[in-house]
Structures are given as C-alpha cells and as structure tokens.
Design an enzyme around this catalytic site. Structure first.
Site, PDB file in Angstrom:
ATOM      1  CE  LYS A  13     -17.317  -0.094  66.263  1.00 25.85           C
ATOM      2  NZ  LYS A  13     -17.253  -1.254  65.577  1.00 25.85           N
ATOM      3  NE  ARG A  89     -14.499  -0.023  60.614  1.00 23.56           N
ATOM      4  CZ  ARG A  89     -15.236  -0.863  61.209  1.00 23.56           C
ATOM      5  NH1 ARG A  89     -16.741  -0.653  60.982  1.00 23.56           N
ATOM      6  NH2 ARG A  89     -14.913  -2.086  61.976  1.00 23.56           N
ATOM      7  NE  ARG A 128     -16.178 -10.182  67.115  1.00 22.28           N
ATOM      8  CZ  ARG A 128     -16.285  -9.036  66.840  1.00 22.28           C
ATOM      9  NH1 ARG A 128     -16.873  -8.083  67.528  1.00 22.28           N
ATOM     10  NH2 ARG A 128     -16.031  -8.521  65.512  1.00 22.28           N
ATOM     11  NE  ARG A 161     -16.954 -10.698  62.061  1.00 21.03           N
ATOM     12  CZ  ARG A 161     -17.113  -9.347  62.472  1.00 21.03           C
ATOM     13  NH1 ARG A 161     -18.165  -9.162  63.384  1.00 21.03           N
ATOM     14  NH2 ARG A 161     -16.221  -8.360  62.102  1.00 21.03           N
ATOM     15  NE  ARG A 172     -11.704  -6.410  61.919  1.00 21.76           N
ATOM     16  CZ  ARG A 172     -12.602  -7.022  63.039  1.00 21.76           C
ATOM     17  NH1 ARG A 172     -12.326  -8.390  63.464  1.00 21.76           N
ATOM     18  NH2 ARG A 172     -13.693  -6.378  63.183  1.00 21.76           N
TER      19      ARG A 172
HETATM   20  P1  AMP Z   1     -17.370  -4.511  61.819  1.00 19.04           P
HETATM   21  O1  AMP Z   1     -18.273  -5.565  61.785  1.00 19.04           O
HETATM   22  O2  AMP Z   1     -17.992  -3.071  62.043  1.00 19.04           O
HETATM   23  O3  AMP Z   1     -15.947  -4.813  62.623  1.00 19.04           O
HETATM   24  O4  AMP Z   1     -16.904  -4.331  60.186  1.00 19.04           O
HETATM   25  C1  AMP Z   1     -16.413  -5.396  59.605  1.00 19.04           C
HETATM   26  C2  AMP Z   1     -15.492  -5.291  58.464  1.00 19.04           C
HETATM   27  O5  AMP Z   1     -16.501  -4.493  57.367  1.00 19.04           O
HETATM   28  C3  AMP Z   1     -14.497  -4.097  58.702  1.00 19.04           C
HETATM   29  O6  AMP Z   1     -13.308  -4.672  59.048  1.00 19.04           O
HETATM   30  C4  AMP Z   1     -14.583  -3.617  57.094  1.00 19.04           C
HETATM   31  O7  AMP Z   1     -13.620  -4.274  56.364  1.00 19.04           O
HETATM   32  C5  AMP Z   1     -15.676  -3.451  56.779  1.00 19.04           C
HETATM   33  N1  AMP Z   1     -16.458  -2.319  57.268  1.00 19.04           N
HETATM   34  C6  AMP Z   1     -17.492  -1.959  58.000  1.00 19.04           C
HETATM   35  N2  AMP Z   1     -18.023  -0.801  58.208  1.00 19.04           N
HETATM   36  C7  AMP Z   1     -17.013  -0.090  57.451  1.00 19.04           C
HETATM   37  C8  AMP Z   1     -17.057   1.358  56.876  1.00 19.04           C
HETATM   38  N3  AMP Z   1     -17.731   2.148  57.472  1.00 19.04           N
HETATM   39  N4  AMP Z   1     -16.014   1.712  56.272  1.00 19.04           N
HETATM   40  C9  AMP Z   1     -15.105   0.802  55.634  1.00 19.04           C
HETATM   41  N5  AMP Z   1     -15.174  -0.556  55.697  1.00 19.04           N
HETATM   42  C10 AMP Z   1     -16.387  -1.028  56.692  1.00 19.04           C
END
Ligand code: AMP
Length: 216
Positions: A13, A89, A128, A161, A172
């Site tokens: 995404k 989320r 990744r 990461r 996750r």
């Molecule tokens: P992403 O890069 O979108 O996969 O986000 C990485 C991590 O950031 C997630 O696994 C969460 O720990 C945190 N995170 C990102 N966006 C949110 C959100 N909207 N609500 C809560 N945690 C978030």
C-alpha cells in the site's frame, strides 16, 4: 481528493500510495514513516512509539489520533488533497477520522483495499529492505547482494527494519487480523471500499487501481 489505502503489512500500500500521490498531485501521510522519523530524531513521540513498533504492536489510539488530527488540519487548511497510508488501523481511529472529516465537511472519496494472500505477504516481508535516504522498500527475495542500491534514489544505505524480522511479522499479522480487519467491513458498509488484488508486479497493481481513481 481524500483517499485511504488499506492492507496488511507487506501488501504494497505504501508503494502504491507513492505512485498515485505523484500522478494525482496529492500528499501522502504514512503514519509508519512519520513514527520512524520520530524514532530517528529521538523525539518524545519517537521514544513512546519505539517499543510498540519493535514488538509489532500498535501505537495507542490516543497518540495516533492526535497526530492525525494535526496533520489533517494542516492539509485541509492548505487545500491539499491527501492519501492516508497506515491510518486508520483500528475502529476507534476510523471513527475519529470520520468525526473529524464530518466536522470539516470534507468527505473521504475512497478506501482502497490491497488484498494479498498471507503466504505471499510473509515471503515479501522477510525479503524487504528499507532505504534510509528515501524510505523506499526494495525487495530481495534471493538475499540482498552486498552492492545493492535503492532502485528509487540509488543510495546504498539500505537496512532491514526491526519489525520486518519473522517473529515480529507474525505478531503484526495477528494484530492486523484483530484490529484492522474489521475496517474492511466498516468501509464496505459505508460504500467507500474498493478491493484490489495485490498479486503480481507493482505495475499490475497500479494498473488495477488507476481506473478506480480515474472514475472518482
Ligand atoms: P507501517 O510502516 O505502516 O507498517 O507501520 C509500522 C508500525 O508503526 C506498525 O506496526 C505500528 O507499530 C506503527 N503504526 C503505524 N501506523 C499506526 C496506526 N495508525 N496506529 C497504530 N500504530 C501504527
């Protein structure tokens, strides 16, 4: 235009949001990128978010909703269209977003769900890498060569990461199923959801999204 992209970790995404922000003149707000930048700057927010993120957990709603309200107020005041990537989320986040957009008389145009089977997600995520320079996430399914560079900006500053390690990825996924999956229903019921198959190449997927956005 106000869009949001939904999908499991590894669904692509973020990559698709990057493609369409360019072609449609929108800004992208990735809450994951924003939090990673805060961690890198060792800010108060970064310190609060770091442990949740490294364990594959969600950062608490009250923190995320506060951040998002500030950003959306900025975009709306500037009259800029936007793509939300990684927010909402949870149901409380989606409800807070709705409430805020209603107050601003600024309705969402679409929620695009990028749908990918779980075994494919796992394969993608474990291969990744992330570019420290531009935050692109190139994939190396056969292992990253020593001389690999970022396909977007050419930097060789690539890292994996902490939350892309296998154990954290499984956590996750569990968090996604429990907290984020209900949002599919939520946006389906309010008529905003479009499901896009997330299988195939980046171009295959953007080719499926493009006509949906053009029709809006
Ligand atoms: P992403 O890069 O979108 O996969 O986000 C990485 C991590 O950031 C997630 O696994 C969460 O720990 C945190 N995170 C990102 N966006 C949110 C959100 N909207 N609500 C809560 N945690 C978030």
């Amino acid at each position: 235009m106000r869009l949001l992209f939904l999908g499991a970790p590894g669904s692509g995404k973020g990559t698709q949001a990057d493609i369409f922000k360019e072609s449609m003149g929108l800004v992208k707000l990735s809450t994951g990128d924003l939090l990673r930048a805060e961690i890198q700057n060792d800010s108060g927010l970064g310190k609060k978010a770091k442990d949740f993120m490294n364990q594959g957990k969600l950062v608490p709603d009250e923190i995320m909703i506060g951040i998002l309200e500030n950003k959306i107020s900025e975009f709306e005041a500037a009259g800029t269209g936007y793509i939300l990537d990684g927010f909402p989320r949870t149901l409380p986040q989606a409800e807070a977003l709705d409430k805020m957009l209603k107050r601003l008389n600024a309705p969402l145009d679409a929620a695009i769900l990028i749908d990918v089977p779980e075994d494919e997600l796992l394969r993608r995520l474990t291969s990744r890498w992330t570019c420290r320079n531009c935050t692109a996430t190139p994939s190396f399914p056969d292992g990253k060569p020593d001389d690999a560079v970022c396909p977007v900006c050419g930097s060789n500053d690539l890292y994996q990461r902490d939350d892309d390690k296998r154990e954290t990825i499984l956590k996750r996924f569990a968090v996604y199923k429990e907290n984020t999956y209900p949002l599919i229903d939520y946006y389906e019921k309010n008529g905003l959801l479009t499901r896009i198959s997330g299988e195939g190449t980046v171009e295959d997927i953007s080719g499926r999204i493009e006509p949906v956005l053009k029709a809006l």
